[in-house]
Motif scaffolding. Sequence first.
Motif, mmCIF file in Angstrom:
data_model
loop_
_atom_site.group_PDB
_atom_site.id
_atom_site.type_symbol
_atom_site.label_atom_id
_atom_site.label_comp_id
_atom_site.label_asym_id
_atom_site.label_seq_id
_atom_site.Cartn_x
_atom_site.Cartn_y
_atom_site.Cartn_z
ATOM 1 N N ALA A 117 0.764 -1.088 -0.075
ATOM 2 C CA ALA A 117 0.117 -0.002 -0.027
ATOM 3 C C ALA A 117 0.904 1.291 0.007
ATOM 4 C CB ALA A 117 -0.966 -0.045 1.209
ATOM 5 N N LYS A 118 0.372 2.147 -0.798
ATOM 6 C CA LYS A 118 1.147 3.474 -1.023
ATOM 7 C C LYS A 118 0.290 4.442 -0.185
ATOM 8 C CE LYS A 118 3.035 1.051 -4.334
ATOM 9 N NZ LYS A 118 2.717 -0.376 -4.896
ATOM 10 N N LEU A 119 1.034 5.326 0.612
ATOM 11 C CA LEU A 119 0.246 6.269 1.293
ATOM 12 C C LEU A 119 1.022 7.873 1.113
ATOM 13 C CD1 LEU A 119 0.746 3.718 3.359
ATOM 14 C CD2 LEU A 119 -1.322 4.648 4.269
ATOM 15 N N LEU A 120 0.203 8.755 1.355
ATOM 16 C CA LEU A 120 0.840 10.106 1.602
ATOM 17 C C LEU A 120 0.319 10.576 2.969
ATOM 18 C CD1 LEU A 120 2.179 12.650 0.268
ATOM 19 C CD2 LEU A 120 0.032 13.083 -0.574
ATOM 20 N N PHE A 121 1.208 11.135 3.877
ATOM 21 C CA PHE A 121 1.137 11.575 5.010
ATOM 22 C C PHE A 121 1.170 13.024 5.049
ATOM 23 C CE2 PHE A 121 2.884 7.223 5.509
ATOM 24 C CZ PHE A 121 2.109 6.627 6.598
ATOM 25 N N LYS A 122 0.471 13.594 5.979
ATOM 26 C CA LYS A 122 0.767 14.998 6.330
ATOM 27 C C LYS A 122 1.031 15.144 7.894
ATOM 28 C CE LYS A 122 -0.916 19.795 6.032
ATOM 29 N NZ LYS A 122 -2.104 20.725 5.918
ATOM 30 N N VAL A 123 2.254 16.009 8.048
ATOM 31 C CA VAL A 123 2.495 16.249 9.628
ATOM 32 C C VAL A 123 1.626 17.289 10.149
ATOM 33 C CG1 VAL A 123 4.419 16.962 11.065
ATOM 34 C CG2 VAL A 123 5.039 15.734 8.910
ATOM 35 N N GLN A 124 0.889 17.020 10.975
ATOM 36 C CA GLN A 124 -0.002 17.810 11.783
ATOM 37 C C GLN A 124 -0.055 17.376 13.317
ATOM 38 O OE1 GLN A 124 -3.758 17.053 9.940
ATOM 39 N NE2 GLN A 124 -3.444 18.698 8.557
ATOM 40 N N ASN A 125 0.451 18.677 14.131
ATOM 41 C CA ASN A 125 0.250 18.685 15.549
ATOM 42 C C ASN A 125 1.266 17.403 16.198
ATOM 43 O OD1 ASN A 125 -1.322 20.819 15.414
ATOM 44 N ND2 ASN A 125 -3.184 19.354 15.220
ATOM 45 N N GLY A 126 2.407 17.460 15.343
ATOM 46 C CA GLY A 126 3.472 16.162 15.819
ATOM 47 C C GLY A 126 2.948 14.815 15.376
ATOM 48 N N SER A 127 2.287 14.462 14.701
ATOM 49 C CA SER A 127 1.580 13.395 14.260
ATOM 50 C C SER A 127 1.733 13.196 12.871
ATOM 51 C CB SER A 127 0.415 12.911 14.592
ATOM 52 O OG SER A 127 -0.349 13.826 14.145
ATOM 53 N N LEU A 128 1.757 12.018 12.256
ATOM 54 C CA LEU A 128 1.526 11.891 10.680
ATOM 55 C C LEU A 128 0.260 11.276 10.732
ATOM 56 C CD1 LEU A 128 4.820 11.282 11.450
ATOM 57 C CD2 LEU A 128 4.833 10.661 8.989
ATOM 58 N N GLN A 129 -0.586 11.906 9.730
ATOM 59 C CA GLN A 129 -2.013 11.726 9.300
ATOM 60 C C GLN A 129 -2.030 11.221 8.117
ATOM 61 O OE1 GLN A 129 -4.732 14.584 10.656
ATOM 62 N NE2 GLN A 129 -3.890 14.449 12.850
ATOM 63 N N SER A 130 -2.636 10.133 7.693
ATOM 64 C CA SER A 130 -2.603 9.552 6.571
ATOM 65 C C SER A 130 -3.921 10.332 5.668
ATOM 66 C CB SER A 130 -3.096 8.092 6.186
ATOM 67 O OG SER A 130 -3.456 7.743 5.104
ATOM 68 N N ILE A 131 -3.683 11.084 4.463
ATOM 69 C CA ILE A 131 -4.404 11.481 3.862
ATOM 70 C C ILE A 131 -5.004 11.010 2.427
ATOM 71 C CG2 ILE A 131 -3.794 14.022 4.778
ATOM 72 C CD1 ILE A 131 -2.645 14.629 2.016
ATOM 73 N N SER A 132 -4.096 9.928 2.053
ATOM 74 C CA SER A 132 -4.414 9.291 0.710
ATOM 75 C C SER A 132 -3.923 7.807 0.831
ATOM 76 C CB SER A 132 -4.309 9.919 -0.226
ATOM 77 O OG SER A 132 -4.318 9.393 -1.625
ATOM 78 N N SER A 133 -4.390 6.859 0.503
ATOM 79 C CA SER A 133 -3.747 5.530 0.409
ATOM 80 C C SER A 133 -4.604 4.729 -0.800
ATOM 81 C CB SER A 133 -4.240 4.736 1.761
ATOM 82 O OG SER A 133 -3.914 3.413 1.635
ATOM 83 N N THR A 134 -3.384 3.858 -1.356
ATOM 84 C CA THR A 134 -4.180 3.100 -2.462
ATOM 85 C C THR A 134 -4.759 1.788 -2.012
ATOM 86 O OG1 THR A 134 -1.999 1.929 -2.567
ATOM 87 C CG2 THR A 134 -2.189 3.700 -4.016
ATOM 88 N N ARG A 135 -5.032 1.756 -0.739
ATOM 89 C CA ARG A 135 -5.910 0.726 -0.070
ATOM 90 C C ARG A 135 -6.906 1.260 0.697
ATOM 91 N NH1 ARG A 135 -2.608 -4.160 0.399
ATOM 92 N NH2 ARG A 135 -1.510 -4.083 -1.512
ATOM 93 N N GLY A 136 -7.105 2.561 0.586
ATOM 94 C CA GLY A 136 -8.398 2.960 1.257
ATOM 95 C C GLY A 136 -8.811 4.449 0.546
ATOM 96 N N ALA A 137 -10.144 4.825 0.938
ATOM 97 C CA ALA A 137 -10.432 6.049 0.550
ATOM 98 C C ALA A 137 -9.620 7.224 1.194
ATOM 99 C CB ALA A 137 -11.816 6.430 1.046
ATOM 100 N N THR A 138 -9.723 8.521 0.332
ATOM 101 C CA THR A 138 -9.148 9.796 0.567
ATOM 102 C C THR A 138 -9.556 10.292 2.019
ATOM 103 O OG1 THR A 138 -9.990 11.028 -0.890
ATOM 104 C CG2 THR A 138 -7.896 9.805 -1.432
ATOM 105 N N THR A 139 -8.931 11.372 2.573
ATOM 106 C CA THR A 139 -9.846 11.921 3.767
ATOM 107 C C THR A 139 -10.557 13.158 3.430
ATOM 108 O OG1 THR A 139 -7.846 13.575 3.548
ATOM 109 C CG2 THR A 139 -7.665 11.462 5.101
#
Length: 337
Positions: free
Chosen positions: A149-171
């Motif tokens: 699975a390929k994912l794109l994270f965004k750094v927010q408030n000291g954590s990494l939140q997934s905003i897009s994944s090839t194995r799931g829906a986007t945010t």
Amino acid sequence: MKILLFFTTILLIMGHVSCTTDNVTGITGGSVIINCKYEDNKKSPKSFCKDTDDECTTVTTAQDNLWIPDKRFSMYDNKSVGFLSVLIRNLTITDTGEYKFKAGSKCSEDVKLHVQHEPCCGTLEKQTADLGGTVTIRCKYPETYKDFAKLLFKVQNGSLQSISSTRGATTGDRFFQNVNFQENVFTVTIINVNKHDDGVYVCGVFITFGEISYNSLLTEVHLHITDPTGASDSNIIIVVCVCLTLLLAGGLSFLLLRRRCNKTEGSIPSSHQTNTRDSDEVSSSVYYETIKDSDIGSSAQSPVRLNTVYATAHLPTSPSDRDFYTLAELPKSSTKP
């Protein structure tokens, strides 16, 4: 705080995951997140150490945030679900080795990390997008990761939140993903860009082998959002300032030129000054008297008119050896004392 909610959910669905993670692979210049779930000792101290010469040297302990910009090693303890996440950033070949999670006296299993070089990844990139526009983030990955699975994270408030994944829906409905399997590229397009999209994004791959799970982070992308309207206003201000400066310079030059012309008109020409000096010399010259032979005995003399510069002197009838000019003496009184 929600840390890696996407992966936490997957791990919880999988059930118990012990700290037996093995053969974790990272990319030089990239990062890696190693996950560990524990069931007991939620209040006990947690640490992550590296085995060196029969001794496990602590490299990090539990922190308030997982993503700490000035630290290469960080660990977050999600006590609500008993989940540990260790982040190692800017990987180098020397990071290769064996590590251990420690949660009190339990969960002390080996983690083998191997760092290798991949020319496609491990870089830091910068992108710029206009407010309200569209931007596409490209994530390259090695051929060996094509089935994960390929994912794109965004750094927010000291954590990494997934905003897009090839194995799931986007945010959200502003994110569109695409995978080019021939070029090994995973892209995420963001439309209607807003100021909250500004920040740090991380391309990653989620890898699982049975009970083994970790995230290999391949590329950091620093996205900067600009306001074209604000840029236009700045350009207008610059143009106005330049015009005002030119007008001020032109006005000052005109005043200086006019002042110079006035000085030139008020000055007296040299020829006029010469004539004035000659006239003064004539007016201040000594009057010459007209001496006549018949008037020698008289006591009164007639002055020369102002307009006459030179007077005609009547010389004696018979010139003598005396000087050309003679002094006129007044007649002496005939009465003797």
